[in-house]
Design an enzyme around this catalytic site. Structure first.
Site, mmCIF file in Angstrom:
data_model
loop_
_atom_site.group_PDB
_atom_site.id
_atom_site.type_symbol
_atom_site.label_atom_id
_atom_site.label_comp_id
_atom_site.label_asym_id
_atom_site.label_seq_id
_atom_site.Cartn_x
_atom_site.Cartn_y
_atom_site.Cartn_z
ATOM 1 N N SER A 1 0.819 -1.210 0.000
ATOM 2 C CA SER A 1 0.000 0.000 0.000
ATOM 3 C C SER A 1 0.855 1.263 0.000
ATOM 4 C CB SER A 1 -0.962 -0.044 1.191
ATOM 5 O OG SER A 1 -1.928 0.964 1.120
ATOM 6 N N ASP B 1 -2.342 6.025 -3.617
ATOM 7 C CA ASP B 1 -1.256 5.348 -2.918
ATOM 8 C C ASP B 1 -0.708 4.239 -3.814
ATOM 9 O OD1 ASP B 1 -3.375 3.572 -2.756
ATOM 10 O OD2 ASP B 1 -2.963 2.978 -0.698
ATOM 11 N N ASP C 1 -0.968 1.018 -4.174
ATOM 12 C CA ASP C 1 -1.813 0.007 -4.817
ATOM 13 C C ASP C 1 -3.148 0.560 -5.278
ATOM 14 O OD1 ASP C 1 -2.811 0.309 -2.207
ATOM 15 O OD2 ASP C 1 -3.464 -1.767 -2.089
#
Length: 468
Positions: free
Chosen positions: A112, A254, A256
């Site tokens: 992430s 972000d 992902d």
């Protein structure tokens, strides 16, 4: 028949100290995430996921992603599972494709918003939701070497096949465009910060397909620069570009792309609370919001909650983590929920945090109303002053047991008493990083500064010196 987990892969089991945090298994590559450990994770996921259908694997752009995906594939195929690898894709593409294709489940290789040297594994079930705590516990038990129903050492005949299926991402792109009914954004000046990450797989493409006048930052996948000085955790590059280019909105993702933060044309932040208020107001106006209910977490701003109540709405709060938001939305039949950090879940669009989809919704809703994002933001709410401080506490036991530190607990009670109903205190141990998060929110900004400093200093002083 149930067998003991006696090293079915020829790899020592039970040696890795790992568990599911608030968003899967996450850690430093080469320390926690070694090839041998990742292979075990894949194997035990293969034991726990339903038997029918392929298991999908997606990944963000991290340099370690290919290694992690390959080791997961080895473990899954050793468990007899068929694996379809998707290549570079946003996290929400995985659950969306699970549901569309009838897959047994899926894994997303990503950490992430964490730095490039970290990576992680998110696991989704056949319904496209993140695994329940009970099933996560079964995987953890397998990793500890406990019996959970192992089928024995893999043989040549029992291993499953693996296929590269990058073309499947087109289904996700089509779903993004369908989510806004192919509404146009012709000539609308928009800046995207794709963070060198998973959003580069389709973010610019879908906005361009709707005719937006795009400026793209950090628009190529780069595993060594993902999240570094850019994206939803570092908004300054996006702010500069929005103002310099005269854009009316900008979106930052972000690593992902499961969350998004926006800026208006003046560089003001539009966080997850504002997105919930604006999108929720639109649903409310169209009588498409059951029980007038939004679901948010304990991190959401008190100003947002009170403004939503003034509209006749109900705000349900959950612990931090989009899996908690998901569970509450399912239980209460809520249409919209999310986190201040930018994870937004829509029941109409798969109940999975999706940064690109959220950005498309926000852009088309604004454009459809004939408003800039700033003009719409002015119609929302005034946030209470809020400050979040991250205190580094590497010791897991001390971090998770902060409530047992008497000086810190006494200070929390004192802060709550001093601020009364016009303030909130939230102290939370991160499940993905070695951090204790201290958040103070109050109508009085001076109180916010004072109590944040007090609590952060006490946490640093006592938790890192043996208070617990």
């Amino acid at each position: 028949m149930v067998f003991a987990a006696l090293d079915p892969l020829g790899v020592p089991l039970g040696t890795a100290q790992a568990s599911f945090g608030t968003d899967g298994i996450r850690g430093r590559v080469g320390t926690l995430l070694t090839p041998a450990f990742i292979l075990q994770v894949g194997y035990w996921c293969g034991q726990v996921l339903p038997d029918q259908g392929p298991v999908l694997i997606g990944m963000d752009s991290r340099s370690s992603g290919a290694m992690v995906a390959s080791a997961l594939t080895a473990g899954l195929t050793a468990a007899g599972r068929e694996v379809w690898t998707l290549g570079l894709c946003p996290t929400p593409a995985v659950p969306g494709l699970i549901r569309k294709l009838g897959a047994a489940g899926g894994l997303m290789v990503s950490a992430s918003h964490n730095p490039p040297e970290d990576n992680g594994i998110k696991v989704f079930g056949a319904d496209g939701a993140k695994l329940s705590p009970a099933k996560q516990g079964l995987i953890e038990a397998g990793l500890r070497g406990e019996a959970i129903g192992d089928k024995g050492r893999p043989t040549i005949t029992s291993c499953g096949p693996a296929y590269q299926r990058n073309e499947l991402l087109s289904h996700y792109r089509d779903a993004l465009l369908a989510s806004v009914l192919h509404q146009r954004l012709d000539g609308v000046p928009i800046v995207l910060d794709l963070c060198w990450g998973a959003a580069t797989a389709c973010g610019a493409e879908v906005f361009a397909a709707l005719g937006a006048d795009l400026t793209v930052l950090h628009g190529e996948p780069d595993g060594r620069r993902i999240n570094v000085g850019c994206g939803s955790t570092q908004l300054e590059p996006l702010r500069r570009a929005v103002i310099e280019r005269g854009a009316i909105m900008g979106f930052a993702f972000d690593g992902d792309a499961d969350r998004m933060l926006a800026l208006d044309g003046h560089g003001r932040v539009v966080d997850g609370d504002h997105v919930l208020y604006l999108w929720g107001s639109d649903l409310q106006d169209r009588q498409a919001l059951p029980q007038q209910r939004l679901v948010a977490t304990v991190m959401s701003n008190l100003g947002f909650e009170r403004a939503w109540q003034q509209r006749g709405g109900v705000l349900e709060r959950t612990p931090v983590g989009d899996q908690h938001v998901y569970a509450a939305m399912v239980e209460s039949n809520a249409a919209l929920g999310g986190e201040q950090s930018g994870h937004i879940l829509s029941a109409a669009h798969g109940l999975c945090g999706d940064g690109v989809l959220t950005a498309l919704q926000l852009a088309t809703l604004c454009h459809g109303r004939g408003l800039s994002l700033g003009e719409w933001l002015d119609q929302s709410f005034q946030a209470f002053p809020q400050k979040l401080v991250n205190v580094r506490v590497p010791d897991l036991e001390r971090r998770m047991g902060w409530q047992h530190c008497e000086p810190l607990q006494e200070a929390v009670l004192a802060a709550e008493a001093a601020m009364g109903e016009d303030g909130r205190v939230l102290v939370r141990a991160s499940g993905t990083e070695p951090l204790l998060r201290v958040m103070i929110e109050a109508a009085d900004s001076a109180a916010v500064e004072f109590w944040t400093a007090q609590l952060a200093d006490l946490a640093e002083q006592h938790l890192n010196r043996g208070c617990v």
